[in-house]
Scaffold this active site. Structure first.
Site, PDB file in Angstrom:
ATOM      1  CG  ASP A   1       3.086  17.575   2.419  1.00  0.00           C
ATOM      2  OD1 ASP A   1       1.878  17.469   2.116  1.00  0.00           O
ATOM      3  OD2 ASP A   1       3.754  16.627   2.864  1.00  0.00           O
TER       4      ASP A   1
ATOM      5  CE  LYS B   1       0.983   6.414   3.581  1.00  0.00           C
ATOM      6  NZ  LYS B   1       1.783   6.094   4.743  1.00  0.00           N
TER       7      LYS B   1
ATOM      8  CB  SER C   1       7.401   0.618  -2.995  1.00  0.00           C
ATOM      9  OG  SER C   1       6.752  -0.473  -2.403  1.00  0.00           O
TER      10      SER C   1
ATOM     11  CE1 TYR D   1       2.333   4.114  -3.401  1.00  0.00           C
ATOM     12  CE2 TYR D   1       2.578   1.749  -3.081  1.00  0.00           C
ATOM     13  CZ  TYR D   1       3.013   3.037  -2.849  1.00  0.00           C
ATOM     14  OH  TYR D   1       4.143   3.241  -2.095  1.00  0.00           O
TER      15      TYR D   1
ATOM     16  CE  LYS E   1       5.684   5.244  -4.536  1.00  0.00           C
ATOM     17  NZ  LYS E   1       6.152   6.604  -4.325  1.00  0.00           N
TER      18      LYS E   1
ATOM     19  CG  ASN F   1       6.385  -4.119   4.666  1.00  0.00           C
ATOM     20  OD1 ASN F   1       7.059  -4.580   3.750  1.00  0.00           O
ATOM     21  ND2 ASN F   1       5.081  -4.261   4.716  1.00  0.00           N
TER      22      ASN F   1
ATOM     23  CG  ASN G   1       0.179  -0.026   5.358  1.00  0.00           C
ATOM     24  OD1 ASN G   1       0.088   1.158   5.081  1.00  0.00           O
ATOM     25  ND2 ASN G   1       0.412  -0.944   4.430  1.00  0.00           N
ATOM     26  CG  LEU G   2       0.586  -5.984  10.807  1.00  0.00           C
ATOM     27  CD1 LEU G   2      -0.729  -6.713  11.012  1.00  0.00           C
ATOM     28  CD2 LEU G   2       1.735  -6.986  10.669  1.00  0.00           C
TER      29      LEU G   2
ATOM     30  CG  ASP H   1      -1.659  -9.281   1.171  1.00  0.00           C
ATOM     31  OD1 ASP H   1      -1.390  -8.163   0.688  1.00  0.00           O
ATOM     32  OD2 ASP H   1      -2.171  -9.437   2.299  1.00  0.00           O
TER      33      ASP H   1
HETATM   34  P1  NAD Z   1       2.558  10.035   3.582  1.00  0.00           P
HETATM   35  O1  NAD Z   1       1.237  10.024   2.918  1.00  0.00           O
HETATM   36  O2  NAD Z   1       2.599  10.130   5.074  1.00  0.00           O
HETATM   37  O3  NAD Z   1       3.471  11.206   2.984  1.00  0.00           O
HETATM   38  C1  NAD Z   1       3.348  11.631   1.645  1.00  0.00           C
HETATM   39  C2  NAD Z   1       3.170  13.146   1.669  1.00  0.00           C
HETATM   40  O4  NAD Z   1       3.043  13.622   0.344  1.00  0.00           O
HETATM   41  C3  NAD Z   1       1.924  13.586   2.440  1.00  0.00           C
HETATM   42  O5  NAD Z   1       2.306  14.537   3.409  1.00  0.00           O
HETATM   43  C4  NAD Z   1       1.027  14.203   1.360  1.00  0.00           C
HETATM   44  O6  NAD Z   1       0.255  15.271   1.868  1.00  0.00           O
HETATM   45  C5  NAD Z   1       2.049  14.629   0.324  1.00  0.00           C
HETATM   46  N1  NAD Z   1       1.543  14.720  -1.052  1.00  0.00           N
HETATM   47  C6  NAD Z   1       0.817  13.810  -1.741  1.00  0.00           C
HETATM   48  N2  NAD Z   1       0.571  14.260  -2.984  1.00  0.00           N
HETATM   49  C7  NAD Z   1       1.138  15.482  -3.086  1.00  0.00           C
HETATM   50  C8  NAD Z   1       1.213  16.455  -4.108  1.00  0.00           C
HETATM   51  N3  NAD Z   1       0.615  16.281  -5.291  1.00  0.00           N
HETATM   52  N4  NAD Z   1       1.890  17.601  -3.878  1.00  0.00           N
HETATM   53  C9  NAD Z   1       2.474  17.824  -2.675  1.00  0.00           C
HETATM   54  N5  NAD Z   1       2.438  16.938  -1.662  1.00  0.00           N
HETATM   55  C10 NAD Z   1       1.768  15.788  -1.870  1.00  0.00           C
HETATM   56  O7  NAD Z   1       3.360   8.737   3.102  1.00  0.00           O
HETATM   57  P2  NAD Z   1       4.728   8.124   3.603  1.00  0.00           P
HETATM   58  O8  NAD Z   1       4.434   6.830   4.238  1.00  0.00           O
HETATM   59  O9  NAD Z   1       5.510   9.127   4.336  1.00  0.00           O
HETATM   60  O10 NAD Z   1       5.404   7.812   2.203  1.00  0.00           O
HETATM   61  C11 NAD Z   1       6.321   8.686   1.577  1.00  0.00           C
HETATM   62  C12 NAD Z   1       6.679   8.145   0.210  1.00  0.00           C
HETATM   63  O11 NAD Z   1       7.224   6.833   0.361  1.00  0.00           O
HETATM   64  C13 NAD Z   1       5.485   7.994  -0.733  1.00  0.00           C
HETATM   65  O12 NAD Z   1       5.902   8.311  -2.036  1.00  0.00           O
HETATM   66  C14 NAD Z   1       5.143   6.521  -0.612  1.00  0.00           C
HETATM   67  O13 NAD Z   1       4.497   6.049  -1.760  1.00  0.00           O
HETATM   68  C15 NAD Z   1       6.515   5.911  -0.451  1.00  0.00           C
HETATM   69  N6  NAD Z   1       6.491   4.603   0.202  1.00  0.00           N
HETATM   70  C16 NAD Z   1       5.848   4.460   1.409  1.00  0.00           C
HETATM   71  C17 NAD Z   1       5.799   3.218   2.016  1.00  0.00           C
HETATM   72  C18 NAD Z   1       5.072   3.050   3.345  1.00  0.00           C
HETATM   73  O14 NAD Z   1       4.770   1.916   3.708  1.00  0.00           O
HETATM   74  N7  NAD Z   1       4.798   4.087   4.112  1.00  0.00           N
HETATM   75  C19 NAD Z   1       6.409   2.112   1.420  1.00  0.00           C
HETATM   76  C20 NAD Z   1       7.072   2.289   0.202  1.00  0.00           C
HETATM   77  C21 NAD Z   1       7.107   3.553  -0.402  1.00  0.00           C
HETATM   78  C1  UD1 Z   2       1.427  -2.916   1.378  1.00  0.00           C
HETATM   79  C2  UD1 Z   2       1.166  -2.769  -0.095  1.00  0.00           C
HETATM   80  C3  UD1 Z   2       2.427  -2.288  -0.795  1.00  0.00           C
HETATM   81  C4  UD1 Z   2       2.933  -1.015  -0.162  1.00  0.00           C
HETATM   82  C5  UD1 Z   2       3.138  -1.276   1.333  1.00  0.00           C
HETATM   83  C6  UD1 Z   2       3.586  -0.058   2.062  1.00  0.00           C
HETATM   84  C7  UD1 Z   2      -0.597  -4.375  -0.669  1.00  0.00           C
HETATM   85  C8  UD1 Z   2      -0.931  -5.618  -1.439  1.00  0.00           C
HETATM   86  N1  UD1 Z   2       0.697  -4.021  -0.660  1.00  0.00           N
HETATM   87  O1  UD1 Z   2       2.436  -3.892   1.572  1.00  0.00           O
HETATM   88  O2  UD1 Z   2       2.154  -2.039  -2.156  1.00  0.00           O
HETATM   89  O3  UD1 Z   2       4.151  -0.612  -0.754  1.00  0.00           O
HETATM   90  O4  UD1 Z   2       1.899  -1.708   1.911  1.00  0.00           O
HETATM   91  O5  UD1 Z   2       2.553   0.897   2.091  1.00  0.00           O
HETATM   92  O6  UD1 Z   2      -1.461  -3.740  -0.102  1.00  0.00           O
HETATM   93  N2  UD1 Z   2      -1.997  -7.716   7.377  1.00  0.00           N
HETATM   94  C9  UD1 Z   2      -2.945  -8.339   8.152  1.00  0.00           C
HETATM   95  N3  UD1 Z   2      -3.958  -7.587   8.662  1.00  0.00           N
HETATM   96  C10 UD1 Z   2      -4.068  -6.251   8.432  1.00  0.00           C
HETATM   97  C11 UD1 Z   2      -3.082  -5.606   7.647  1.00  0.00           C
HETATM   98  C12 UD1 Z   2      -2.073  -6.383   7.115  1.00  0.00           C
HETATM   99  O7  UD1 Z   2      -2.886  -9.557   8.382  1.00  0.00           O
HETATM  100  O8  UD1 Z   2      -5.036  -5.622   8.914  1.00  0.00           O
HETATM  101  C13 UD1 Z   2      -0.876  -8.524   6.857  1.00  0.00           C
HETATM  102  C14 UD1 Z   2      -0.781  -8.558   5.332  1.00  0.00           C
HETATM  103  O9  UD1 Z   2      -1.537  -9.597   4.809  1.00  0.00           O
HETATM  104  C15 UD1 Z   2       0.731  -8.727   5.134  1.00  0.00           C
HETATM  105  C16 UD1 Z   2       1.345  -7.999   6.348  1.00  0.00           C
HETATM  106  O10 UD1 Z   2       0.317  -7.904   7.311  1.00  0.00           O
HETATM  107  O11 UD1 Z   2       1.079 -10.086   5.228  1.00  0.00           O
HETATM  108  C17 UD1 Z   2       1.824  -6.597   6.005  1.00  0.00           C
HETATM  109  O12 UD1 Z   2       0.766  -5.881   5.376  1.00  0.00           O
HETATM  110  P1  UD1 Z   2       0.874  -4.310   5.041  1.00  0.00           P
HETATM  111  O13 UD1 Z   2       1.322  -3.582   6.261  1.00  0.00           O
HETATM  112  O14 UD1 Z   2      -0.416  -3.897   4.428  1.00  0.00           O
HETATM  113  O15 UD1 Z   2       2.056  -4.217   4.015  1.00  0.00           O
HETATM  114  P2  UD1 Z   2       2.264  -5.023   2.611  1.00  0.00           P
HETATM  115  O16 UD1 Z   2       1.082  -5.794   2.251  1.00  0.00           O
HETATM  116  O17 UD1 Z   2       3.566  -5.721   2.695  1.00  0.00           O
END
Ligand code: NAD
Ligand code: UD1
Length: 346
Positions: free
Chosen positions: A31, A89, A129, A154, A158, A184, A204-205, A305
């Site tokens: 990382d 992300k 995602s 972003y 993916k 989510n 995120n929410l 959204d």
């Molecule tokens: P996160 O940011 O907590 O974890 C990602 C990690 O990757 C971090 O620790 C960061 O330091 C590391 N990183 C980033 N770029 C790097 C690089 N070039 N080299 C080495 N390390 C690097 O995010 P997360 O929520 O744990 O997500 C993990 C994966 O899942 C990501 O690829 C994200 O896009 C994907 N994902 C997350 C969500 C979500 O809502 N959390 C949803 C769908 C997909």
């Molecule tokens: C978002 C990203 C998506 C990503 C995912 C996980 C967008 C458009 N999409 O999804 O690409 O893979 O996060 O990281 O950003 N909400 C509120 N108030 C807030 C935050 C969110 O009302 O302060 C609502 C949003 O409108 C949505 C729901 O909560 O309806 C979830 O939002 P969020 O947690 O950001 O996830 P996604 O939008 O589904």
């Protein structure tokens, strides 16, 4: 198995490490800590260790774009597979810095998979995602639902990386590629020792809700209440991060040669619960379960959204034997437990 976990210090990676160790696998983490804290790994070690046996997680502060550094790690360790979480992300940031997102996520993955194949490691689980479905043409979303137009760079990283990995697998049948499309992720380890640690104002929410609960933010803005959903607010498929972590352990079976005899060794799974909850469902559950008030006000819709997004997770159940175990009450309880114990994160 010996597993390389990229991005293992992050939110989903750290939770997955726990489930990997519990299942008897050995994990090595790389990382660059661009969005995480090394303390997460100490806490993982604390959770998986015991009084009898302390555990230390092998960790390299390495950027996946750094070929030489990757070479060194691969020369030192043999890996059966890589679980590839590393990536940027933040959706909004990706709109402002598209080059940085394409370079980090796509450039980094290209370098990583090249080093992998040179060292004979051709098994990868990739963090995809639900965003790849765009505005989905079917609800609940199955894996047969066509991919759609992403609304931000972003999301495109993916979608494009899925294509790149599938093409590599098609050209070289020694690869097995598993694409996990997360819905989510929320919640935290029930111990409250590790959890989501966003930088700055959460997008995120759930982290926004917990920061309101802990007094760091005044009120939650609810982005729109005029969607065609039961209460007008957006509906999503929230999944407990420990369930999501376990899906990775279950997906390791794809690497066994006995798994589904087919030439096409790209496996795609939706990873969600199959339940759709609205923004207000999440707020109300949080208040009910945790006894903490969450003031909110209705704001305009957020650009990009969609109204409703939840999946049909039955493919993961029938092929991997995986299904989510935690419900909405567990998600809001564990999210709060983490935030309450760690108001400033790590
Ligand atoms: P996160 O940011 O907590 O974890 C990602 C990690 O990757 C971090 O620790 C960061 O330091 C590391 N990183 C980033 N770029 C790097 C690089 N070039 N080299 C080495 N390390 C690097 O995010 P997360 O929520 O744990 O997500 C993990 C994966 O899942 C990501 O690829 C994200 O896009 C994907 N994902 C997350 C969500 C979500 O809502 N959390 C949803 C769908 C997909
Ligand atoms: C978002 C990203 C998506 C990503 C995912 C996980 C967008 C458009 N999409 O999804 O690409 O893979 O996060 O990281 O950003 N909400 C509120 N108030 C807030 C935050 C969110 O009302 O302060 C609502 C949003 O409108 C949505 C729901 O909560 O309806 C979830 O939002 P969020 O947690 O950001 O996830 P996604 O939008 O589904």
């Amino acid at each position: 198995m010996n597993i390389l976990v990229t991005g293992g210090a992050g939110f989903i990676g750290s939770h997955t490490l726990i489930e990997l160790y519990k299942a008897g696998h050995i994990a090595v983490v790389i990382d660059n800590l661009s969005n995480s804290h090394p303390e997460a790994l100490n806490r993982v070690a604390e959770i998986v260790g015991s009084r009898q046996q302390a555990v230390s997680i092998p960790f390299y502060k390495v950027d996946i774009r750094d070929r030489d550094a990757l070479e060194k790690v691969f020369s030192k360790h043999h890996f059966d597979a890589c679980i590839h979480f590393a990536g940027l992300k933040a959706v909004g940031e990706s709109v402002e810095k598209p080059w940085e997102y394409y370079e980090n996520n796509i450039g980094g993955t290209l370098t990583l998979v090249d080093v992998m194949r040179r060292h004979g490691c051709k098994n990868v689980i990739f963090s995809s995602s639900a965003t790849v479905y765009g505005d989905p043409v079917e609800i609940p979303i199955t894996e047969n639902c066509p991919k759609g137009q992403c609304t931000n760079p972003y999301g495109w990283t993916k979608s494009m990386l899925e294509q790149i990995l599938m093409d590599m697998q098609k050209a070289d049948s020694e690869w097995t590629v598993v694409l996990l499309r997360y819905f989510n992720p929320v919640g935290a380890h029930p111990s409250g020792r590790i959890g989501e640690n966003p930088n700055g104002i959460p997008n995120n929410l759930m982290p926004y809700i917990t920061q309101v609960a802990v007094g760091k933010r005044k009120e939650l803005g609810v982005f729109g209440n005029d969607y065609p959903t039961p209460d007008g607010t957006g509906v999503r498929d929230y999944i407990h991060v420990c369930d999501l972590a376990n899906a990775h352990v279950a997906a390791l079976q794809c690497f066994s040669q006995d798994f589904k005899h087919s030439d096409n060794r790209t496996f795609i799974y939706n990873v969600g619960t199959g339940n759709g909850y609205s923004v207000l469902d999440m707020v109300n559950a949080f208040v009910r379960v945790n006894g903490v008030d969450i003031p909110y006000s209705i704001k305009p819709r957020r650009a990009g959204d969609i109204a409703t997004c939840y999946c049909n997770p039955s493919k993961a159940k029938s092929e991997l034997g995986w299904q989510a175990k935690y419900g909405i009450d567990d998600m809001v309880r564990d999210s709060w437990n983490w935030q309450r114990q760690n108001p400033e994160g790590y």
